[in-house]
Design a protein around this motif. Structure first.
Motif, PDB file in Angstrom:
ATOM      1  N   SER A   1      -7.391  -9.040  -5.957  1.00  5.93           N
ATOM      2  CA  SER A   1      -8.347  -7.907  -6.157  1.00  5.93           C
ATOM      3  C   SER A   1      -7.960  -6.630  -5.368  1.00  5.93           C
ATOM      4  CB  SER A   1      -9.846  -8.195  -5.984  1.00  5.93           C
ATOM      5  OG  SER A   1      -9.985  -9.349  -6.730  1.00  5.93           O
ATOM      6  N   ARG A   2      -6.796  -6.658  -4.859  1.00  8.46           N
ATOM      7  CA  ARG A   2      -6.096  -5.449  -3.907  1.00  8.46           C
ATOM      8  C   ARG A   2      -5.605  -4.497  -5.010  1.00  8.46           C
ATOM      9  NH1 ARG A   2      -4.505  -9.247   0.322  1.00  8.46           N
ATOM     10  NH2 ARG A   2      -2.580  -9.341  -1.040  1.00  8.46           N
ATOM     11  N   ASN A   3      -5.714  -3.057  -4.218  1.00  7.08           N
ATOM     12  CA  ASN A   3      -5.248  -2.039  -5.157  1.00  7.08           C
ATOM     13  C   ASN A   3      -3.686  -2.101  -4.976  1.00  7.08           C
ATOM     14  OD1 ASN A   3      -7.706  -0.965  -5.782  1.00  7.08           O
ATOM     15  ND2 ASN A   3      -7.963   0.060  -4.158  1.00  7.08           N
ATOM     16  N   TRP A   4      -3.038  -1.373  -5.628  1.00  5.84           N
ATOM     17  CA  TRP A   4      -1.599  -1.296  -5.455  1.00  5.84           C
ATOM     18  C   TRP A   4      -1.360   0.313  -5.619  1.00  5.84           C
ATOM     19  CZ3 TRP A   4       2.271  -4.359  -3.556  1.00  5.84           C
ATOM     20  CH2 TRP A   4       3.561  -3.920  -3.710  1.00  5.84           C
ATOM     21  N   TYR A   5      -0.723   0.706  -4.363  1.00  9.46           N
ATOM     22  CA  TYR A   5      -0.786   2.289  -4.655  1.00  9.46           C
ATOM     23  C   TYR A   5       0.496   2.509  -5.303  1.00  9.46           C
ATOM     24  CZ  TYR A   5       0.074   6.721  -1.850  1.00  9.46           C
ATOM     25  OH  TYR A   5       0.363   7.972  -1.525  1.00  9.46           O
ATOM     26  N   SER A   6       0.164   3.369  -6.542  1.00  6.80           N
ATOM     27  CA  SER A   6       1.501   3.518  -7.373  1.00  6.80           C
ATOM     28  C   SER A   6       1.631   5.249  -7.695  1.00  6.80           C
ATOM     29  CB  SER A   6       0.949   3.183  -8.802  1.00  6.80           C
ATOM     30  OG  SER A   6       0.398   1.584  -8.528  1.00  6.80           O
ATOM     31  N   VAL A   7       2.333   5.979  -6.711  1.00  8.92           N
ATOM     32  CA  VAL A   7       2.493   7.190  -6.996  1.00  8.92           C
ATOM     33  C   VAL A   7       4.150   7.297  -7.568  1.00  8.92           C
ATOM     34  CG1 VAL A   7       0.880   7.982  -5.059  1.00  8.92           C
ATOM     35  CG2 VAL A   7       3.211   7.374  -4.425  1.00  8.92           C
ATOM     36  N   ASP A   8       4.255   8.496  -7.873  1.00 10.40           N
ATOM     37  CA  ASP A   8       5.847   8.893  -8.374  1.00 10.40           C
ATOM     38  C   ASP A   8       6.765   8.324  -7.279  1.00 10.40           C
ATOM     39  OD1 ASP A   8       5.718  10.178 -10.727  1.00 10.40           O
ATOM     40  OD2 ASP A   8       5.275  12.234  -9.897  1.00 10.40           O
ATOM     41  N   GLY A   9       8.096   7.889  -8.003  1.00 12.65           N
ATOM     42  CA  GLY A   9       8.894   7.278  -7.195  1.00 12.65           C
ATOM     43  C   GLY A   9       9.011   5.810  -7.064  1.00 12.65           C
TER      44      GLY A   9
ATOM     45  N   ASN B   1       9.488   5.907  -3.438  1.00 11.12           N
ATOM     46  CA  ASN B   1       8.125   6.489  -2.902  1.00 11.12           C
ATOM     47  C   ASN B   1       7.977   6.141  -1.291  1.00 11.12           C
ATOM     48  OD1 ASN B   1       8.238   3.731  -3.946  1.00 11.12           O
ATOM     49  ND2 ASN B   1       6.248   3.583  -3.309  1.00 11.12           N
ATOM     50  N   ASP B   2       7.100   6.684  -0.790  1.00 14.77           N
ATOM     51  CA  ASP B   2       6.934   6.119   0.782  1.00 14.77           C
ATOM     52  C   ASP B   2       5.354   5.345   0.777  1.00 14.77           C
ATOM     53  OD1 ASP B   2       6.421   5.826   3.481  1.00 14.77           O
ATOM     54  OD2 ASP B   2       6.056   8.046   3.830  1.00 14.77           O
ATOM     55  N   PRO B   3       5.626   4.006   0.791  1.00 17.89           N
ATOM     56  CA  PRO B   3       4.640   3.215   0.737  1.00 17.89           C
ATOM     57  C   PRO B   3       3.671   3.175   2.045  1.00 17.89           C
ATOM     58  CG  PRO B   3       6.461   1.692   1.074  1.00 17.89           C
ATOM     59  CD  PRO B   3       6.848   3.319   0.945  1.00 17.89           C
ATOM     60  N   THR B   4       4.306   3.577   3.338  1.00 14.07           N
ATOM     61  CA  THR B   4       3.700   3.585   4.522  1.00 14.07           C
ATOM     62  C   THR B   4       2.471   4.259   4.788  1.00 14.07           C
ATOM     63  OG1 THR B   4       4.985   5.342   5.560  1.00 14.07           O
ATOM     64  CG2 THR B   4       6.085   2.840   5.393  1.00 14.07           C
ATOM     65  N   ILE B   5       2.414   5.171   3.860  1.00 14.87           N
ATOM     66  CA  ILE B   5       1.213   5.988   3.933  1.00 14.87           C
ATOM     67  C   ILE B   5      -0.126   5.162   4.012  1.00 14.87           C
ATOM     68  CG2 ILE B   5      -0.290   7.897   2.637  1.00 14.87           C
ATOM     69  CD1 ILE B   5       2.592   8.782   1.746  1.00 14.87           C
ATOM     70  N   VAL B   6       0.158   4.074   3.045  1.00 15.63           N
ATOM     71  CA  VAL B   6      -1.235   3.288   2.707  1.00 15.63           C
ATOM     72  C   VAL B   6      -0.969   1.801   3.389  1.00 15.63           C
ATOM     73  CG1 VAL B   6      -2.053   4.379   0.885  1.00 15.63           C
ATOM     74  CG2 VAL B   6      -0.437   2.489   0.617  1.00 15.63           C
ATOM     75  N   GLU B   7       0.196   1.605   3.650  1.00 16.76           N
ATOM     76  CA  GLU B   7       0.551   0.179   4.045  1.00 16.76           C
ATOM     77  C   GLU B   7       1.541   0.280   5.209  1.00 16.76           C
ATOM     78  OE1 GLU B   7      -0.879  -3.063   3.868  1.00 16.76           O
ATOM     79  OE2 GLU B   7       0.710  -2.954   5.629  1.00 16.76           O
ATOM     80  N   PRO B   8       1.497   0.420   6.446  1.00 19.33           N
ATOM     81  CA  PRO B   8       2.421   0.546   7.756  1.00 19.33           C
ATOM     82  C   PRO B   8       3.478  -0.564   7.655  1.00 19.33           C
ATOM     83  CG  PRO B   8       0.327   0.525   8.482  1.00 19.33           C
ATOM     84  CD  PRO B   8       0.100   0.268   7.155  1.00 19.33           C
TER      85      PRO B   8
END
Ligand code: BTN
Length: 249
Positions: free
Chosen positions: A49-57, A139-146
């Protein structure tokens, strides 16, 4: 992204989750190897039930499979898919990726990709298996998940998501016909970074700590507990704890 050449590809600039679209298509009898891919997801979902951060890239897709397998063999497809993805990333991007039990793709100890599955079963046979995969590409996933990483972050340039997706689909398509006979667990072990390490396994009920010593023929993780007994774990979220092999292994 353009996928006009491939049959059964449904591309969206943005959708809630490719899992939602794929389920509707699967329920409407779409063919095996239908792919739903989106540039962005407004409600991307992860495991537990976690979110998956899904921005462009990033690369976000769900593959609808009709593997004609009994439900107890579904794990074989999931293990084969994670091996196909790790192999494709290595062959196309020259990035040495490993698999964390059961299906996460890591580079070093950082998460590059995750996999989510949905299943429809009738009379113990799989009607469809929807395999949702998110890969951090440009994309840069470290914004939400270091503790995550992207292909661009590693190779210092953009990589084509279309080429990566096509390579993965080709690789998986080539192994699916024999997935019920092949030594998928043996293959998986060649890419695995979990075995021999201290791990924590979170399930909905408990957290288990021990050393991951093996994966059995059904894909379950065998964990040796501090008292020396072994526990078989078939579901859960696995974390590699400190004190294991160095990240560069
Ligand atoms: C995880 O590691 O928690 C699994 C992440 C799965 C993310 C993918 S992105 C494409 C598909 N659509 C979703 O909403 N989730 C999966």
């Amino acid at each position: 992204m353009e996928f006009k050449d491939r049959p059964h590809v449904h591309f969206f600039e943005e959708t809630t989750s490719t899992m939602d679209v794929a389920r509707k298509l699967a329920e409407a009898d779409c063919p095996h190897m239908t792919v739903v891919v989106a540039n962005r997801q407004s409600a991307g979902r992860g495991r537990l039930s976690r979110n998956w951060y899904s921005v462009d890239g990033g690369l976000y897709f769900t593959l609808v499979l009709r593997p004609n397998l009994p439900v107890l063999s579904v794990y074989r497809v999931l293990f084969a898919a994670s091996v196909s993805l790790a192999r494709t990333i290595y062959e196309l991007c020259d990035v040495k990726a490993s698999v964390k039990w059961p299906n996460d793709i890591l580079v070093g100890d950082k998460k590059l990709s995750g996999m989510l599955s949905e299943l429809c079963v009738q009379d113990n046979m799989v009607q469809y298996l929807n395999l949702g995969i998110g890969v951090n590409v440009n994309n840069d996933p470290t914004i939400v998940e270091p503790n995550s990483v992207s292909i661009k972050g590693i190779i210092k340039k953009e990589f084509s998501r279309r080429i990566l997706l096509a390579g993965f689909l080709d690789s998986l398509e080539s192994v699916l016909p024999t997935v019920d006979k092949d030594d998928v667990i043996g293959e998986w072990k060649q890419y695995a970074s979990t075995l021999g390490r201290p791990v924590s396994i979170q399930t909905t009920k408990t957290t288990l700590r021990g050393v991951a010593i093996d994966v059995d023929s059904q894909g379950a993780l065998i964990v040796e507990l501090p008292d020396g007994t072994c526990q078989r774990v078939s579901h859960g979220d696995c974390f590699h704890d400190a004190g294991g092999r160095p990240a560069s292994d």
